[in-house]
Scaffold this active site. Structure first.
Site, short mmCIF file in Angstrom:
data_model
loop_
_atom_site.label_atom_id
_atom_site.label_comp_id
_atom_site.label_asym_id
_atom_site.label_seq_id
_atom_site.Cartn_x
_atom_site.Cartn_y
_atom_site.Cartn_z
N ASP A 1 -8.19 8.42 -7.43
CA ASP A 1 -7.82 7.02 -7.20
C ASP A 1 -6.53 6.91 -6.40
OD1 ASP A 1 -9.93 5.73 -8.44
OD2 ASP A 1 -9.01 5.90 -10.41
N LYS B 1 -9.62 2.12 -5.29
CA LYS B 1 -9.95 0.71 -5.06
C LYS B 1 -9.00 -0.13 -5.90
CE LYS B 1 -13.42 1.08 -8.62
NZ LYS B 1 -12.40 1.16 -9.64
N MET C 1 -1.71 -5.23 -14.77
CA MET C 1 -2.28 -5.97 -13.63
C MET C 1 -1.80 -7.42 -13.55
SD MET C 1 -6.09 -4.33 -13.54
CE MET C 1 -6.32 -3.96 -15.26
#
Ligand SMILES: C[S@@+](CC[C@H](N)C(=O)[O-])C[C@H]1O[C@@H](n2cnc3c(N)ncnc32)[C@H](O)[C@@H]1O
Length: 265
Positions: free
Chosen positions: A34, A55, A163
């Protein structure tokens, strides 16, 4: 048919990977990794074929299917496949989809845990996630829902939001709506575990001020008992009950020289 090892890379510097994870990398023929993985990890598997499948967010949801297909294909072509994920594979890492894809294809796999960002942030800021008497529960939450809408709750003595870095003002409003008092301590840490990690102290009501400091960096936001500096943790009720923004500098926290710490904004 090969075997797939899901390996947690940890949150930053390559030396935060586990010994078991490093051993898996050393045997890997192919590594699917990642975007958050430290490039220095490549030194642990110099002969492997490294495939970048990084991603961000949910907008590239279709990409998950491609990753699943690549994993299955890699396991058909190689004996030892590593799927390297930032932090811990089991925390907000889309692990379930990849486990399901392998199970459907009858491919054996193993999960090697890693240091998740919340733990790295607690270590960086020297704020234990649990506190005797005041911090008996911790929740790891994503602030982003599948539909891209922000959501925050009060489900534990301490809540660590992943996030949320791009929406700190909205997170502040949601926390107030979720009955967190405006004076509740909040500790924001970006790039935890990296040499340039950045730590700042806030209150729920003034969290928006952290946005500029941490802009463009992976960030976790710890709210509640675990956000208190250790000296303040001895009087959590008073700290958490405060409703006015506290502009006093926190005491008793010494950051490593390479870290930047912004106090009580
Ligand atoms: C898709 S989640 C992956 C989490 C990862 N599996 C883990 O266990 O840490 C990505 C989010 O993790 C957090 N994150 C990852 N690395 C971080 C770091 N070094 N410092 C602070 N937050 C980090 C950020 O909230 C980022 O938006």
């Amino acid at each position: 048919m090969g075997k797939v090892y899901f390996v947690g890379a940890g949150p930053g510097s390559a030396d935060l990977i586990t010994v078991r994870g490093a051993k898996a990398l050393a045997q890997a023929e192919v590594v699917l990794f990642d975007a958050l993985a430290d490039p220095a990890l490549r030194d642990l598997a110099p002969l492997a074929c490294w495939l970048d499948v990084g991603k961000r967010g949910f907008v590239h949801a279709h990409k998950q299917d491609s990753i699943n297909a690549m994993l299955v294909r890699a396991a058909h072509e190689h004996e030892f496949v590593v799927r390297l994920k930032g932090g811990d594979p089991s925390i907000f890492g889309r692990l379930e989809e990849e486990l399901e894809a392998l199970a459907a294809a009858g491919i054996d796999c193993e999960v090697v845990p890693g240091v998740t960002a919340a733990l790295a942030a607690a270590a960086a800021s020297k704020r234990p996630l649990t506190r005797r008497g005041s911090g008996r529960s911790v929740a790891f939450s994503t602030a982003m829902t599948h539909s891209g809408e922000l959501r925050a709750a009060r489900s534990a003595d301490s809540e660590v939001f992943y996030m949320a870095g791009r929406q700190l003002a909205a997170l502040s409003r949601q926390l107030l709506q979720a009955s967190w008092p405006a004076g509740t301590p909040v500790c924001v840490v970006s790039r935890a575990g990296w040499p340039d990690q950045l730590i700042s102290d806030h209150r729920v009501g003034t969290l928006a001020l952290a946005a500029v400091l941490h802009a463009g960096r992976p960030t976790v936001v710890t709210v509640g008992a675990a956000a208190c500096g250790v000296s303040a943790a001895t009087a959590p009720a008073r700290t958490i009950a405060a409703t006015a923004p506290d502009t006093r500098p926190s005491r008793g926290t010494v950051m490593p020289p390479a870290s930047k710490r912004i106090e009580s904004i």
